[in-house]
Design a protein around this motif. Structure first.
Motif, PDB file in Angstrom:
ATOM      1  N   ARG A  50       8.448  -3.630   5.091  1.00  0.00           N
ATOM      2  CA  ARG A  50       7.560  -4.785   5.236  1.00  0.00           C
ATOM      3  C   ARG A  50       8.296  -6.095   5.049  1.00  0.00           C
ATOM      4  NH1 ARG A  50       2.559  -3.010   1.480  1.00  0.00           N
ATOM      5  NH2 ARG A  50       4.298  -2.103   0.328  1.00  0.00           N
ATOM      6  N   SER A  51       9.379  -6.066   4.268  1.00  0.00           N
ATOM      7  CA  SER A  51      10.144  -7.285   4.020  1.00  0.00           C
ATOM      8  C   SER A  51      10.777  -7.830   5.299  1.00  0.00           C
ATOM      9  CB  SER A  51      11.247  -7.019   2.990  1.00  0.00           C
ATOM     10  OG  SER A  51      12.121  -5.996   3.446  1.00  0.00           O
ATOM     11  N   ASN A  52      10.875  -6.992   6.350  1.00  0.00           N
ATOM     12  CA  ASN A  52      11.405  -7.453   7.623  1.00  0.00           C
ATOM     13  C   ASN A  52      10.525  -8.534   8.232  1.00  0.00           C
ATOM     14  OD1 ASN A  52      11.282  -7.089  10.812  1.00  0.00           O
ATOM     15  ND2 ASN A  52      13.362  -6.534  10.143  1.00  0.00           N
ATOM     16  N   GLY A  53       9.221  -8.441   7.943  1.00  0.00           N
ATOM     17  CA  GLY A  53       8.295  -9.465   8.419  1.00  0.00           C
ATOM     18  C   GLY A  53       7.835  -9.305   9.851  1.00  0.00           C
ATOM     19  N   HIS A  54       8.238  -8.241  10.532  1.00  0.00           N
ATOM     20  CA  HIS A  54       7.816  -8.051  11.914  1.00  0.00           C
ATOM     21  C   HIS A  54       6.309  -7.793  11.970  1.00  0.00           C
ATOM     22  CE1 HIS A  54       7.543  -6.407  15.986  1.00  0.00           C
ATOM     23  NE2 HIS A  54       8.744  -6.916  16.219  1.00  0.00           N
ATOM     24  N   LYS A  55       5.691  -8.286  13.025  1.00  0.00           N
ATOM     25  CA  LYS A  55       4.220  -8.188  13.131  1.00  0.00           C
ATOM     26  C   LYS A  55       3.723  -6.743  13.255  1.00  0.00           C
ATOM     27  CE  LYS A  55       4.208  -8.949  18.168  1.00  0.00           C
ATOM     28  NZ  LYS A  55       3.689  -7.659  18.581  1.00  0.00           N
ATOM     29  N   ASP A  56       4.607  -5.816  13.627  1.00  0.00           N
ATOM     30  CA  ASP A  56       4.177  -4.430  13.844  1.00  0.00           C
ATOM     31  C   ASP A  56       4.523  -3.488  12.693  1.00  0.00           C
ATOM     32  OD1 ASP A  56       3.063  -4.967  16.321  1.00  0.00           O
ATOM     33  OD2 ASP A  56       4.931  -4.591  17.401  1.00  0.00           O
ATOM     34  N   VAL A  57       4.952  -4.014  11.550  1.00  0.00           N
ATOM     35  CA  VAL A  57       5.382  -3.108  10.470  1.00  0.00           C
ATOM     36  C   VAL A  57       4.243  -2.249   9.925  1.00  0.00           C
ATOM     37  CG1 VAL A  57       7.373  -4.462   9.706  1.00  0.00           C
ATOM     38  CG2 VAL A  57       5.116  -4.923   8.732  1.00  0.00           C
ATOM     39  N   ASN A  58       3.001  -2.695  10.095  1.00  0.00           N
ATOM     40  CA  ASN A  58       1.870  -1.909   9.588  1.00  0.00           C
ATOM     41  C   ASN A  58       1.217  -1.050  10.660  1.00  0.00           C
ATOM     42  OD1 ASN A  58       1.918  -2.804   6.843  1.00  0.00           O
ATOM     43  ND2 ASN A  58       1.085  -4.781   7.521  1.00  0.00           N
ATOM     44  N   GLN A  59       1.878  -0.941  11.830  1.00  0.00           N
ATOM     45  CA  GLN A  59       1.345  -0.074  12.878  1.00  0.00           C
ATOM     46  C   GLN A  59       1.424   1.379  12.437  1.00  0.00           C
ATOM     47  OE1 GLN A  59      -0.113  -0.731  15.680  1.00  0.00           O
ATOM     48  NE2 GLN A  59       0.264  -2.915  15.983  1.00  0.00           N
ATOM     49  N   TRP A  60       0.532   2.226  12.959  1.00  0.00           N
ATOM     50  CA  TRP A  60       0.446   3.631  12.562  1.00  0.00           C
ATOM     51  C   TRP A  60       1.778   4.350  12.703  1.00  0.00           C
ATOM     52  CZ3 TRP A  60       1.560   7.326  16.232  1.00  0.00           C
ATOM     53  CH2 TRP A  60       1.625   6.865  17.555  1.00  0.00           C
ATOM     54  N   TRP A  61       2.536   4.034  13.764  1.00  0.00           N
ATOM     55  CA  TRP A  61       3.769   4.773  14.035  1.00  0.00           C
ATOM     56  C   TRP A  61       4.911   4.396  13.092  1.00  0.00           C
ATOM     57  CZ3 TRP A  61       7.021   0.855  15.325  1.00  0.00           C
ATOM     58  CH2 TRP A  61       6.474  -0.262  15.970  1.00  0.00           C
ATOM     59  N   ASN A  62       4.748   3.303  12.312  1.00  0.00           N
ATOM     60  CA  ASN A  62       5.779   2.911  11.351  1.00  0.00           C
ATOM     61  C   ASN A  62       5.489   3.463   9.954  1.00  0.00           C
ATOM     62  OD1 ASN A  62       8.233   1.383  10.790  1.00  0.00           O
ATOM     63  ND2 ASN A  62       6.947  -0.016   9.629  1.00  0.00           N
ATOM     64  N   LEU A  63       4.407   4.212   9.826  1.00  0.00           N
ATOM     65  CA  LEU A  63       3.990   4.727   8.517  1.00  0.00           C
ATOM     66  C   LEU A  63       4.199   6.240   8.457  1.00  0.00           C
ATOM     67  CD1 LEU A  63       0.621   2.761   8.260  1.00  0.00           C
ATOM     68  CD2 LEU A  63       2.838   2.083   7.338  1.00  0.00           C
ATOM     69  N   VAL A  64       4.964   6.685   7.460  1.00  0.00           N
ATOM     70  CA  VAL A  64       5.234   8.123   7.312  1.00  0.00           C
ATOM     71  C   VAL A  64       5.093   8.528   5.850  1.00  0.00           C
ATOM     72  CG1 VAL A  64       6.805   8.242   9.294  1.00  0.00           C
ATOM     73  CG2 VAL A  64       7.721   7.742   7.020  1.00  0.00           C
ATOM     74  N   PRO A  65       4.688   9.787   5.595  1.00  0.00           N
ATOM     75  CA  PRO A  65       4.634  10.277   4.210  1.00  0.00           C
ATOM     76  C   PRO A  65       6.053  10.503   3.681  1.00  0.00           C
ATOM     77  CG  PRO A  65       4.069  12.040   5.727  1.00  0.00           C
ATOM     78  CD  PRO A  65       4.217  10.806   6.554  1.00  0.00           C
ATOM     79  N   CYS A  66       6.223  10.195   2.394  1.00  0.00           N
ATOM     80  CA  CYS A  66       7.555  10.242   1.797  1.00  0.00           C
ATOM     81  C   CYS A  66       7.428  10.574   0.314  1.00  0.00           C
ATOM     82  CB  CYS A  66       8.227   8.877   1.998  1.00  0.00           C
ATOM     83  SG  CYS A  66       9.748   8.628   1.101  1.00  0.00           S
ATOM     84  N   LYS A  67       8.327  11.401  -0.205  1.00  0.00           N
ATOM     85  CA  LYS A  67       8.319  11.712  -1.636  1.00  0.00           C
ATOM     86  C   LYS A  67       8.499  10.422  -2.439  1.00  0.00           C
ATOM     87  CE  LYS A  67      10.375  15.324  -3.231  1.00  0.00           C
ATOM     88  NZ  LYS A  67      11.396  16.349  -3.571  1.00  0.00           N
TER      89      LYS A  67
END
Length: 325
Positions: A213-230
């Protein structure tokens, strides 16, 4: 012999069809019956057309510009030029011949229109037409419900999602995206950490932004940028570049992360580093050393000497091997 074909019950009974010149009407029958593909794109087979009309109407009798205008004689755009005039596109082919072939049952107009949108997403030329010519479309009523219905289908392709996003932006529609809550994201990935590949309990996972999110790109919260992670890996990754993090931890580029990476590469935000040469040559298959050893152990005719390292300058955990040519 020409048989009446279903198009608004019967094409030959349509007022606009009866206003067409006889030679243009014959060409339209030929296109409707034999020429158009699954989305109505046509490159006219003139020899076939002349056989269809038994030589009564030939290519010399047809002015293709006049033909297109004649098909749209009541102001509705049924026919248009594609590929700089080398092809034409007859939109009712999609609307009436193939709308039921895209995963929707014809339970209502909205189902039909949603299936049409899925078909039109197959080609760039028809995707562009929808966005650029929405005001001329004489059959599809594009609204927020339709856009959301197509976007949120479980089997929606990337093309379909991108098209819906373009339409939503064009019409100032907000897409209500399902599958973006933490619980839904974890479920979609089967509770598998997309960095380590481990099957986890839901409470062991957090949601990571592949591009931080710190990148600041407008698409960082799009579904395809979100993944489950330990959780522990999410903490370690922080705001690091995804490639840097994977290299430091000796991890593999798994499908969920790779899907996001491909998107960012396409957008020009990320680029594959040199230790992912297989991304520059998709036909080249690369292996970890453990994979090589495992294969050799199970195949008496194989030897580790059959493989060569493609990035010997990297650390041992990041080295990849390929079969010698």
């Amino acid at each position: 012999m020409y048989k009446p074909t279903s198009l608004d019950r019967n094409i030959i009974k349509q007022p606009w069809f009866n206003l067409m010149k006889p030679e243009n009407a014959e060409l339209l029958k030929w296109i409707w019956l034999d020429e158009s593909d699954s989305i109505g794109v046509v490159e006219v087979d003139w020899d076939g057309f002349e056989k269809f009309t038994k030589g009564i109407v030939t290519k010399k009798d047809i002015d293709i510009v006049d033909f297109v205008h004649d098909c749209n004689n009541d102001g509705k755009e049924r026919m248009r030029f594609l590929d700089r005039g080398r092809k034409i596109w007859f939109t009712p082919t999609v609307l009436f011949k193939h709308a039921s072939n895209a995963g929707f049952r014809n339970l209502g107009a909205n189902d039909r229109d949603a299936s049409i949108m899925r078909i039109l997403s197959q080609r760039g030329e028809t995707r562009d037409w929808i966005v650029e010519q929405l005001i001329y479309n004489d059959r599809i009523s594009i609204n927020a419900n339709l856009v959301n219905k197509v976007w949120n289908r479980k089997d929606a392709t990337e093309n379909e999602k991108e098209l819906m996003e373009r339409i939503a932006k064009h019409l100032n529609i907000k897409i209500s995206k399902s599958g973006t809550s933490p619980a839904e994201i974890k479920k979609n990935y089967g509770n598998v950490c997309q960095y380590s590949g481990e099957l986890c309990q839901e409470w062991e996972l957090e949601i990571d932004h592949v591009l931080p999110r710190s990148n600041g790109h407008k698409d960082v919260n799009q579904w395809w940028n979100l993944v489950p992670c330990k959780k522990e890996l999410n903490i370690k990754k922080g705001d690091k570049n995804v490639f840097q993090f994977i290299k430091e931890e000796g991890l593999e580029l798994l499908p969920g992360v790779e899907n996001a990476v491909k998107r960012w590469v396409k957008k020009g935000v990320l680029d594959y580093p040199r230790y992912y040469p297989n991304k520059r040559n998709k036909k080249e298959k690369l292996f970890t050393w453990d994979q090589v050893v495992g294969y050799v152990a199970n195949n008496a005719s194989a030897s580790t000497s059959d493989y060569e390292c493609v990035n010997p300058e990297d650390s041992s955990e990041m080295k990849r091997w390929r079969k010698k040519k």
